[in-house]
Write a protein that holds these residues in place. Structure first.
Motif, PDB file in Angstrom:
ATOM      1  N   LEU A   1      10.443   9.833  66.191  1.00 24.34           N
ATOM      2  CA  LEU A   1       9.670  10.836  66.914  1.00 24.34           C
ATOM      3  C   LEU A   1      10.246  10.658  68.476  1.00 24.34           C
ATOM      4  O   LEU A   1      10.267  11.591  69.080  1.00 24.34           O
ATOM      5  N   ASN A   2      10.489   9.581  68.779  1.00 26.01           N
ATOM      6  CA  ASN A   2      10.653   9.255  70.232  1.00 26.01           C
ATOM      7  C   ASN A   2      12.280   9.839  70.322  1.00 26.01           C
ATOM      8  O   ASN A   2      12.298  10.320  71.636  1.00 26.01           O
ATOM      9  N   LEU A   3      13.005   9.839  69.418  1.00 25.49           N
ATOM     10  CA  LEU A   3      14.369  10.454  69.611  1.00 25.49           C
ATOM     11  C   LEU A   3      14.167  12.052  69.554  1.00 25.49           C
ATOM     12  O   LEU A   3      15.375  12.616  69.760  1.00 25.49           O
ATOM     13  N   GLY A   4      13.230  12.566  69.187  1.00 27.56           N
ATOM     14  CA  GLY A   4      12.943  14.017  68.985  1.00 27.56           C
ATOM     15  C   GLY A   4      13.352  14.545  67.505  1.00 27.56           C
ATOM     16  O   GLY A   4      13.463  15.694  67.009  1.00 27.56           O
ATOM     17  N   GLY A   5      13.426  13.619  66.428  1.00 23.01           N
ATOM     18  CA  GLY A   5      13.493  13.872  65.055  1.00 23.01           C
ATOM     19  C   GLY A   5      12.163  14.299  64.393  1.00 23.01           C
ATOM     20  O   GLY A   5      11.192  13.983  65.149  1.00 23.01           O
ATOM     21  N   HIS A   6      11.946  14.405  63.094  1.00 22.34           N
ATOM     22  CA  HIS A   6      10.681  14.876  62.332  1.00 22.34           C
ATOM     23  C   HIS A   6      10.756  13.508  61.272  1.00 22.34           C
ATOM     24  O   HIS A   6      11.632  12.744  61.004  1.00 22.34           O
ATOM     25  N   ALA A   7       9.384  13.350  61.310  1.00 21.46           N
ATOM     26  CA  ALA A   7       8.839  12.223  60.510  1.00 21.46           C
ATOM     27  C   ALA A   7       7.817  12.656  59.532  1.00 21.46           C
ATOM     28  O   ALA A   7       6.857  13.028  60.096  1.00 21.46           O
ATOM     29  N   ILE A   8       7.662  11.979  58.344  1.00 23.46           N
ATOM     30  CA  ILE A   8       6.518  12.100  57.526  1.00 23.46           C
ATOM     31  C   ILE A   8       6.037  10.833  56.932  1.00 23.46           C
ATOM     32  O   ILE A   8       7.028   9.922  56.379  1.00 23.46           O
TER      33      ILE A   8
ATOM     34  N   VAL B   1       1.350  12.421  54.528  1.00 23.73           N
ATOM     35  CA  VAL B   1       0.742  12.920  53.361  1.00 23.73           C
ATOM     36  C   VAL B   1       0.331  11.777  52.432  1.00 23.73           C
ATOM     37  O   VAL B   1       0.456  10.641  52.863  1.00 23.73           O
ATOM     38  N   SER B   2      -0.494  11.951  51.441  1.00 25.49           N
ATOM     39  CA  SER B   2      -1.214  10.812  50.500  1.00 25.49           C
ATOM     40  C   SER B   2      -0.322  10.315  49.409  1.00 25.49           C
ATOM     41  O   SER B   2      -0.213   9.449  49.067  1.00 25.49           O
ATOM     42  N   HIS B   3       0.746  11.311  49.175  1.00 22.56           N
ATOM     43  CA  HIS B   3       1.767  11.092  48.080  1.00 22.56           C
ATOM     44  C   HIS B   3       3.088  11.859  48.027  1.00 22.56           C
ATOM     45  O   HIS B   3       3.139  12.769  48.746  1.00 22.56           O
ATOM     46  N   ILE B   4       4.077  11.020  47.829  1.00 25.73           N
ATOM     47  CA  ILE B   4       5.453  11.496  48.295  1.00 25.73           C
ATOM     48  C   ILE B   4       5.947  12.845  47.771  1.00 25.73           C
ATOM     49  O   ILE B   4       6.674  13.724  48.183  1.00 25.73           O
ATOM     50  N   ASN B   5       5.210  13.254  46.767  1.00 24.49           N
ATOM     51  CA  ASN B   5       5.530  14.602  46.023  1.00 24.49           C
ATOM     52  C   ASN B   5       5.105  15.731  46.941  1.00 24.49           C
ATOM     53  O   ASN B   5       5.426  17.001  47.009  1.00 24.49           O
ATOM     54  N   GLN B   6       4.118  15.355  47.947  1.00 25.32           N
ATOM     55  CA  GLN B   6       3.500  16.412  48.966  1.00 25.32           C
ATOM     56  C   GLN B   6       4.673  16.811  50.156  1.00 25.32           C
ATOM     57  O   GLN B   6       4.471  17.844  50.642  1.00 25.32           O
ATOM     58  N   ILE B   7       5.442  16.041  50.253  1.00 25.10           N
ATOM     59  CA  ILE B   7       6.386  16.257  51.247  1.00 25.10           C
ATOM     60  C   ILE B   7       7.279  17.563  50.875  1.00 25.10           C
ATOM     61  O   ILE B   7       7.783  18.254  51.616  1.00 25.10           O
TER      62      ILE B   7
END
Length: 227
Positions: free
Chosen positions: A185-192, A217-223
């Motif tokens: 996030l500090n670099l301007g990217g996206h994160a989950i 998210v609570s579970h990886i499939n929600q990404i």
């Protein structure tokens, strides 16, 4: 969010890891139960680990060296060779633990492969991480494997440069807010963030993450619903 590259942390994001360390520390505490309480011993190991990070880095071998230093401190340098051997055995057992994928990991990777470049971005011992990736049988999903010495802003910058990817086209997925989320996030990217049920004390933060490029998210499939 329109990522060019999607990177996954490995330990406790793709497969189970921290419970094995918890088990190893419990064995260590049992060995030295006559010297201190479990809480005191765990704090001692953590302090040695953090102090040693600039020298040893992350991973099982560094963990074993920190356990040995903790044992020396607990016994006032009087631990026997047999005692050291027992600590090394704990480390060897850790290095031979089976790789157990987290639920839905392979399903998610299968749906993303071909649409995006997938990357493993993890830290730890190089040989051990490659061993785990091999044993997991999911290496074929990934375009690139990056075993980082640390996960700070500069480490992600170097990786993105090697991948020829701008931060705004990069998505990081992982269980550690400190290592997988905040630097990106500090670099301007996206994160989950995909939380795991237990977290190493070093990886914990004491504030809430609020950022337009951040999701949890609570579970990886929600990404899949967010990409």
């Amino acid at each position: 969010m329109n990522p060019q590259i999607i990177a996954f942390d490995a330990d406790d994001t793709l497969w189970h890891n921290e419970p094995y360390f918890d088990e190893a520390q419990a064995k260590f505490c049992e060995l030295f139960a006559d010297y201190a309480s479990s809480q005191e011993i765990l704090l001692l190991i953590l302090n040695h680990q953090v102090k040693n990070l600039p020298l040893y880095g992350f991973g099982i071998k560094a963990f074993v060296l920190s356990m040995i230093e903790s044992a020396l401190e607990l016994t006032n340098n009087e631990i026997s060779g047999n005692g050291i051997e027992k600590i090394i055995k704990i480390g060897k057992e850790l290095l031979q633990k089976p790789v157990e994928l987290l639920p839905e990991v392979e399903t998610v990777l299968g749906k993303l492969k071909g649409k995006y470049k997938l990357v493993v971005a993890t830290k730890g011992d190089l040989k051990d991480q490659h061993r785990k990736l091999h044993d997991s049988n999911i290496g074929h999903y990934f375009h690139h494997i990056e075993v980082m010495s640390d996960k700070k802003d500069i480490d992600y910058q170097k990786m993105l440069h090697r991948l020829d990817c701008q931060p705004e086209s990069f998505l990081m997925i992982g269980n550690s807010l400190k290592s997988d989320i905040l630097p990106v996030l500090n670099l301007g990217g996206h994160a989950i963030h995909v939380p795991y049920h237990t977290t190493w004390e070093y990886e914990k933060i004491d504030f809430e993450v609020v950022h337009p490029n951040f999701n949890s998210v609570s579970h990886i499939n929600q990404i899949l619903d967010l990409i």
